[in-house]
Design a protein around this motif. Structure first.
Motif, PDB file in Angstrom:
ATOM      1  N   LYS A  46       0.793  -1.229   0.000  1.00  0.00           N
ATOM      2  CA  LYS A  46       0.000   0.000   0.000  1.00  0.00           C
ATOM      3  C   LYS A  46       0.826   1.280   0.000  1.00  0.00           C
ATOM      4  N   ARG A  47       2.099   1.207   0.357  1.00  0.00           N
ATOM      5  CA  ARG A  47       2.917   2.421   0.443  1.00  0.00           C
ATOM      6  C   ARG A  47       2.976   3.197  -0.873  1.00  0.00           C
ATOM      7  N   PRO A  48       3.158   2.559  -2.033  1.00  0.00           N
ATOM      8  CA  PRO A  48       3.200   3.352  -3.274  1.00  0.00           C
ATOM      9  C   PRO A  48       1.907   4.119  -3.556  1.00  0.00           C
ATOM     10  N   ASP A  49       0.779   3.602  -3.094  1.00  0.00           N
ATOM     11  CA  ASP A  49      -0.508   4.278  -3.307  1.00  0.00           C
ATOM     12  C   ASP A  49      -0.613   5.589  -2.538  1.00  0.00           C
ATOM     13  N   THR A  50       0.227   5.773  -1.540  1.00  0.00           N
ATOM     14  CA  THR A  50       0.124   6.950  -0.676  1.00  0.00           C
ATOM     15  C   THR A  50       1.262   7.942  -0.892  1.00  0.00           C
ATOM     16  N   ALA A  51       1.980   7.802  -1.991  1.00  0.00           N
ATOM     17  CA  ALA A  51       3.123   8.687  -2.265  1.00  0.00           C
ATOM     18  C   ALA A  51       2.678  10.144  -2.223  1.00  0.00           C
ATOM     19  N   GLY A  52       3.469  10.967  -1.554  1.00  0.00           N
ATOM     20  CA  GLY A  52       3.181  12.388  -1.465  1.00  0.00           C
ATOM     21  C   GLY A  52       2.253  12.776  -0.332  1.00  0.00           C
ATOM     22  N   THR A  53       1.866  11.817   0.489  1.00  0.00           N
ATOM     23  CA  THR A  53       0.990  12.123   1.622  1.00  0.00           C
ATOM     24  C   THR A  53       1.707  11.775   2.919  1.00  0.00           C
ATOM     25  N   LEU A  54       1.146  12.228   4.015  1.00  0.00           N
ATOM     26  CA  LEU A  54       1.741  11.899   5.305  1.00  0.00           C
ATOM     27  C   LEU A  54       1.603  10.419   5.627  1.00  0.00           C
ATOM     28  N   VAL A  55       0.646   9.757   5.031  1.00  0.00           N
ATOM     29  CA  VAL A  55       0.445   8.333   5.282  1.00  0.00           C
ATOM     30  C   VAL A  55       1.628   7.524   4.736  1.00  0.00           C
ATOM     31  N   HIS A  56       2.220   8.004   3.651  1.00  0.00           N
ATOM     32  CA  HIS A  56       3.391   7.335   3.075  1.00  0.00           C
ATOM     33  C   HIS A  56       4.502   7.217   4.120  1.00  0.00           C
ATOM     34  N   SER A  57       4.724   8.288   4.866  1.00  0.00           N
ATOM     35  CA  SER A  57       5.775   8.258   5.886  1.00  0.00           C
ATOM     36  C   SER A  57       5.443   7.260   6.997  1.00  0.00           C
ATOM     37  N   HIS A  58       4.164   7.059   7.270  1.00  0.00           N
ATOM     38  CA  HIS A  58       3.776   6.100   8.305  1.00  0.00           C
ATOM     39  C   HIS A  58       3.989   4.662   7.837  1.00  0.00           C
ATOM     40  N   HIS A  59       3.721   4.399   6.562  1.00  0.00           N
ATOM     41  CA  HIS A  59       4.021   3.063   6.037  1.00  0.00           C
ATOM     42  C   HIS A  59       5.521   2.795   6.120  1.00  0.00           C
ATOM     43  N   THR A  60       6.319   3.793   5.731  1.00  0.00           N
ATOM     44  CA  THR A  60       7.774   3.650   5.821  1.00  0.00           C
ATOM     45  C   THR A  60       8.206   3.429   7.260  1.00  0.00           C
ATOM     46  N   TRP A  61       7.606   4.165   8.176  1.00  0.00           N
ATOM     47  CA  TRP A  61       7.908   4.049   9.608  1.00  0.00           C
ATOM     48  C   TRP A  61       7.642   2.632  10.107  1.00  0.00           C
ATOM     49  N   MET A  62       6.497   2.070   9.750  1.00  0.00           N
ATOM     50  CA  MET A  62       6.157   0.720  10.197  1.00  0.00           C
ATOM     51  C   MET A  62       7.074  -0.321   9.562  1.00  0.00           C
ATOM     52  N   ILE A  63       7.395  -0.137   8.290  1.00  0.00           N
ATOM     53  CA  ILE A  63       8.279  -1.081   7.596  1.00  0.00           C
ATOM     54  C   ILE A  63       9.653  -1.075   8.252  1.00  0.00           C
ATOM     55  N   ARG A  64      10.206   0.101   8.464  1.00  0.00           N
ATOM     56  CA  ARG A  64      11.541   0.186   9.067  1.00  0.00           C
ATOM     57  C   ARG A  64      11.537  -0.317  10.509  1.00  0.00           C
ATOM     58  N   THR A  65      10.468  -0.011  11.225  1.00  0.00           N
ATOM     59  CA  THR A  65      10.371  -0.503  12.594  1.00  0.00           C
ATOM     60  C   THR A  65      10.434  -2.025  12.603  1.00  0.00           C
ATOM     61  N   PHE A  66       9.685  -2.664  11.753  1.00  0.00           N
ATOM     62  CA  PHE A  66       9.665  -4.126  11.705  1.00  0.00           C
ATOM     63  C   PHE A  66      11.036  -4.691  11.362  1.00  0.00           C
ATOM     64  N   TRP A  67      11.644  -4.197  10.286  1.00  0.00           N
ATOM     65  CA  TRP A  67      12.907  -4.793   9.828  1.00  0.00           C
ATOM     66  C   TRP A  67      14.058  -4.528  10.792  1.00  0.00           C
ATOM     67  N   TYR A  68      14.120  -3.346  11.376  1.00  0.00           N
ATOM     68  CA  TYR A  68      15.154  -3.102  12.382  1.00  0.00           C
ATOM     69  C   TYR A  68      14.945  -4.002  13.600  1.00  0.00           C
ATOM     70  N   TYR A  69      13.705  -4.196  13.988  1.00  0.00           N
ATOM     71  CA  TYR A  69      13.395  -5.067  15.115  1.00  0.00           C
ATOM     72  C   TYR A  69      13.832  -6.500  14.814  1.00  0.00           C
ATOM     73  N   VAL A  70      13.583  -6.967  13.599  1.00  0.00           N
ATOM     74  CA  VAL A  70      14.004  -8.314  13.216  1.00  0.00           C
ATOM     75  C   VAL A  70      15.520  -8.444  13.308  1.00  0.00           C
TER      76      VAL A  70
END
Length: 119
Positions: A46-70
């Motif tokens: 879903k992240r590409p669908d939200t490009a240019g919005t604040l929601v895009h940054s939240h998808h990135t935030w959740m993705i990075r949170t998960f992978w760093y945690y792993v």
């Protein structure tokens, strides 16, 4: 008319991001975050669908949170296989757990306050 459509799309995207934060939180609570692979796949889709919005940054935030945690959890497991590294592994796991919980809570609150996340 088209502006209303854009606002509705943004509202839908924000609601999906809220649901994903909750899904990450639930899987984090019940599986220490390892079942978060399911919501993180949705984040990636879903992240590409939200490009240019604040929601895009939240998808990135959740993705990075998960992978760093792993990565941090895997490092803890590598240390845990040695008796000398086991106490350090416990510290790494504890700090990673607190950090992950903080990022999920902060992201959810910032999304509700219409703030973008900056990594």
């Amino acid at each position: 008319m088209s502006q209303q459509l854009v606002l509705d799309d943004l509202s839908d995207a924000k609601n999906l991001a809220r649901i994903l934060y909750i899904a990450h939180g639930i899987t984090f609570f019940f599986s220490l975050g390892m079942l978060s692979i399911l919501p993180v796949i949705v984040n990636h889709v879903k992240r590409p669908d939200t490009a240019g919005t604040l929601v895009h940054s939240h998808h990135t935030w959740m993705i990075r949170t998960f992978w760093y945690y792993v990565v941090w959890m895997a490092l803890g497991w590598l240390l845990a296989v040695t008796l000398i590294g086991f106490p350090l592994a416990l510290v790494i796991w504890g700090v990673a757990w607190i950090w992950h919980a903080y990022r999920l809570i902060r992201g959810f609150v910032d999304l509700n306050n219409n703030r973008a996340e900056y990594v």
